[in-house]
Design an enzyme around this catalytic site. Structure first.
Site, PDB file in Angstrom:
ATOM      1  N   HIS A 142       0.851  -1.210   0.000  1.00  0.00           N
ATOM      2  CA  HIS A 142       0.000   0.000   0.000  1.00  0.00           C
ATOM      3  C   HIS A 142       0.881   1.253   0.000  1.00  0.00           C
ATOM      4  O   HIS A 142       0.611   2.211  -0.720  1.00  0.00           O
ATOM      5  CB  HIS A 142      -0.887   0.054   1.257  1.00  0.00           C
ATOM      6  CG  HIS A 142      -1.930  -1.022   1.352  1.00  0.00           C
ATOM      7  ND1 HIS A 142      -2.122  -1.762   2.490  1.00  0.00           N
ATOM      8  CD2 HIS A 142      -2.857  -1.459   0.464  1.00  0.00           C
ATOM      9  CE1 HIS A 142      -3.125  -2.612   2.309  1.00  0.00           C
ATOM     10  NE2 HIS A 142      -3.583  -2.455   1.086  1.00  0.00           N
ATOM     11  N   LYS A 177     -17.362  -6.154   7.889  1.00  0.00           N
ATOM     12  CA  LYS A 177     -16.149  -6.767   8.443  1.00  0.00           C
ATOM     13  C   LYS A 177     -16.211  -6.622   9.959  1.00  0.00           C
ATOM     14  O   LYS A 177     -15.903  -5.568  10.515  1.00  0.00           O
ATOM     15  CB  LYS A 177     -14.893  -6.124   7.857  1.00  0.00           C
ATOM     16  CG  LYS A 177     -14.709  -6.475   6.393  1.00  0.00           C
ATOM     17  CD  LYS A 177     -13.346  -6.110   5.859  1.00  0.00           C
ATOM     18  CE  LYS A 177     -13.249  -6.488   4.382  1.00  0.00           C
ATOM     19  NZ  LYS A 177     -12.040  -5.979   3.729  1.00  0.00           N
ATOM     20  N   ARG A 192      -2.615  -6.113  -8.362  1.00  0.00           N
ATOM     21  CA  ARG A 192      -1.521  -7.083  -8.264  1.00  0.00           C
ATOM     22  C   ARG A 192      -1.591  -8.165  -9.330  1.00  0.00           C
ATOM     23  O   ARG A 192      -0.582  -8.753  -9.697  1.00  0.00           O
ATOM     24  CB  ARG A 192      -1.547  -7.771  -6.881  1.00  0.00           C
ATOM     25  CG  ARG A 192      -1.198  -6.856  -5.738  1.00  0.00           C
ATOM     26  CD  ARG A 192      -1.630  -7.429  -4.422  1.00  0.00           C
ATOM     27  NE  ARG A 192      -3.075  -7.601  -4.387  1.00  0.00           N
ATOM     28  CZ  ARG A 192      -3.783  -8.004  -3.343  1.00  0.00           C
ATOM     29  NH1 ARG A 192      -3.154  -8.306  -2.235  1.00  0.00           N
ATOM     30  NH2 ARG A 192      -5.089  -8.109  -3.408  1.00  0.00           N
ATOM     31  N   SER A 202      -3.283  -7.448   3.160  1.00  0.00           N
ATOM     32  CA  SER A 202      -3.512  -7.322   4.606  1.00  0.00           C
ATOM     33  C   SER A 202      -3.844  -8.689   5.198  1.00  0.00           C
ATOM     34  O   SER A 202      -3.449  -9.009   6.329  1.00  0.00           O
ATOM     35  CB  SER A 202      -4.645  -6.330   4.882  1.00  0.00           C
ATOM     36  OG  SER A 202      -4.289  -5.066   4.403  1.00  0.00           O
TER      37      SER A 202
HETATM   38  O1  PNS Z   1      -8.840  -2.644   0.724  1.00  0.00           O
HETATM   39  P1  PNS Z   1     -10.121  -3.170   0.148  1.00  0.00           P
HETATM   40  O2  PNS Z   1     -10.950  -3.854   1.220  1.00  0.00           O
HETATM   41  O3  PNS Z   1      -9.902  -4.055  -1.047  1.00  0.00           O
HETATM   42  O4  PNS Z   1     -10.937  -1.877  -0.365  1.00  0.00           O
HETATM   43  C1  PNS Z   1     -12.232  -1.990  -0.946  1.00  0.00           C
HETATM   44  C2  PNS Z   1     -12.962  -0.638  -0.840  1.00  0.00           C
HETATM   45  C3  PNS Z   1     -13.044  -0.239   0.614  1.00  0.00           C
HETATM   46  C4  PNS Z   1     -12.159   0.404  -1.604  1.00  0.00           C
HETATM   47  C5  PNS Z   1     -14.383  -0.800  -1.458  1.00  0.00           C
HETATM   48  O5  PNS Z   1     -15.043  -1.848  -0.829  1.00  0.00           O
HETATM   49  C6  PNS Z   1     -15.197   0.477  -1.326  1.00  0.00           C
HETATM   50  O6  PNS Z   1     -14.994   1.401  -2.100  1.00  0.00           O
HETATM   51  N1  PNS Z   1     -16.098   0.528  -0.325  1.00  0.00           N
HETATM   52  C7  PNS Z   1     -16.840   1.735  -0.014  1.00  0.00           C
HETATM   53  C8  PNS Z   1     -18.337   1.582  -0.300  1.00  0.00           C
HETATM   54  C9  PNS Z   1     -18.624   1.955  -1.740  1.00  0.00           C
HETATM   55  O7  PNS Z   1     -18.459   3.064  -2.166  1.00  0.00           O
HETATM   56  N2  PNS Z   1     -19.044   0.933  -2.514  1.00  0.00           N
HETATM   57  C10 PNS Z   1     -19.302   1.116  -3.936  1.00  0.00           C
HETATM   58  C11 PNS Z   1     -18.059   0.896  -4.780  1.00  0.00           C
HETATM   59  S1  PNS Z   1     -17.695  -0.818  -4.921  1.00  0.00           S
END
Ligand code: PNS
Length: 160
Positions: free
Chosen positions: A17, A41, A91, A129
Site C-alpha cells: 500500500h 467486516k 496485483r 492485509s
Molecule cells: O482494501 P479493500 O478492502 O480491497 O478496499 C475496498 C474498498 C473499501 C475500496 C471498497 O469496498 C469500497 O470502495 N467501499 C466503499 C463503499 C462503496 O463506495 N461501494 C461502492 C463501490 S464498490
C-alpha cells in the site's frame, strides 16, 4: 489542482500500500488516503481511528498526502473532496476483474470519476492485509511486510 483518492480497508496498511501511496503522490498535487469503514467486516484487527493514525505515521514524510476515514459511499466522498480520480493498486488479474467492476460502479454514480490502476511493484505482488494478519499469527518478523509504525504497534500489542 489535481486531487486523487486512494481508498481501502488498510487493516493493516502494508508496504505494498505504501508503495502505491508514494507513487500516486508523485502523480497528483494532492492525495487523500481514505480508510473505508466496512460494517460487514465484524472483527477488524485495528479500529478505523487506529488505522488512520498508523497510516498518518507511515506517510509523515509525504507533504501532499492526507489521511481520513469514511463510512459512506466512496464516489460521494471523492466528489466532496473535489477529486476526479480514484487510485487502485492492482496485483494480478483477479484484482483487475474486481477493480474493473468497482470502477464501473463508481463511474455509474459519478460519471466524471475515473479510476487509475497502478500495477503493484514486483516485490509486493503477493502482499495483502490478509497475508500480513496470517504472518502475525505465526510470529513472522513484521518489518518485511508493514511500515515501521505498524510493526512497532504490533510489537506493543503483543507485549500488552
Ligand atoms: O482494501 P479493500 O478492502 O480491497 O478496499 C475496498 C474498498 C473499501 C475500496 C471498497 O469496498 C469500497 O470502495 N467501499 C466503499 C463503499 C462503496 O463506495 N461501494 C461502492 C463501490 S464498490
Amino acid at each position: 489542482m489535481s486531487t486523487a483518492i486512494y481508498p481501502g480497508s488498510f487493516d493493516p496498511i502494508t508496504l505494498g500500500h505504501l508503495d502505491i501511496i508514494r507513487r500516486a503522490a508523485a502523480c497528483f498535487d494532492k492525495l487523500y488516503v481514505c480508510v473505508m469503514v466496512n460494517c460487514e467486516k465484524q472483527h477488524p484487527m485495528f479500529t478505523a481511528e487506529q488505522r488512520v493514525a498508523l497510516i498518518r505515521a507511515s506517510v509523515a514524510d509525504m507533504d501532499n498526502v492526507e489521511v481520513e476515514s469514511c463510512s459512506g459511499l466512496l464516489a460521494d466522498y471523492a466528489v466532496g473532496k473535489g477529486a476526479c480520480v480514484l487510485v487502485k493498486g492492482v496485483r494480478n488479474a483477479t484484482d483487475f476483474d474486481q477493480e474493473y467492476q468497482m470502477a464501473s460502479i463508481n463511474r455509474g454514480i459519478h460519471p466524471q470519476l475515473e479510476t487509475v490502476f497502478l500495477p503493484a511493484s514486483a516485490p509486493y505482488q503477493h502482499f495483502s492485509s490478509t497475508m500480513v494478519r496470517e504472518m502475525i499469527r505465526y510470529g513472522q518478523p513484521m518489518e518485511k511486510y508493514v511500515p515501521a509504525p505498524v510493526a512497532e504497534e504490533l510489537k506493543r500489542k503483543e507485549r500488552s
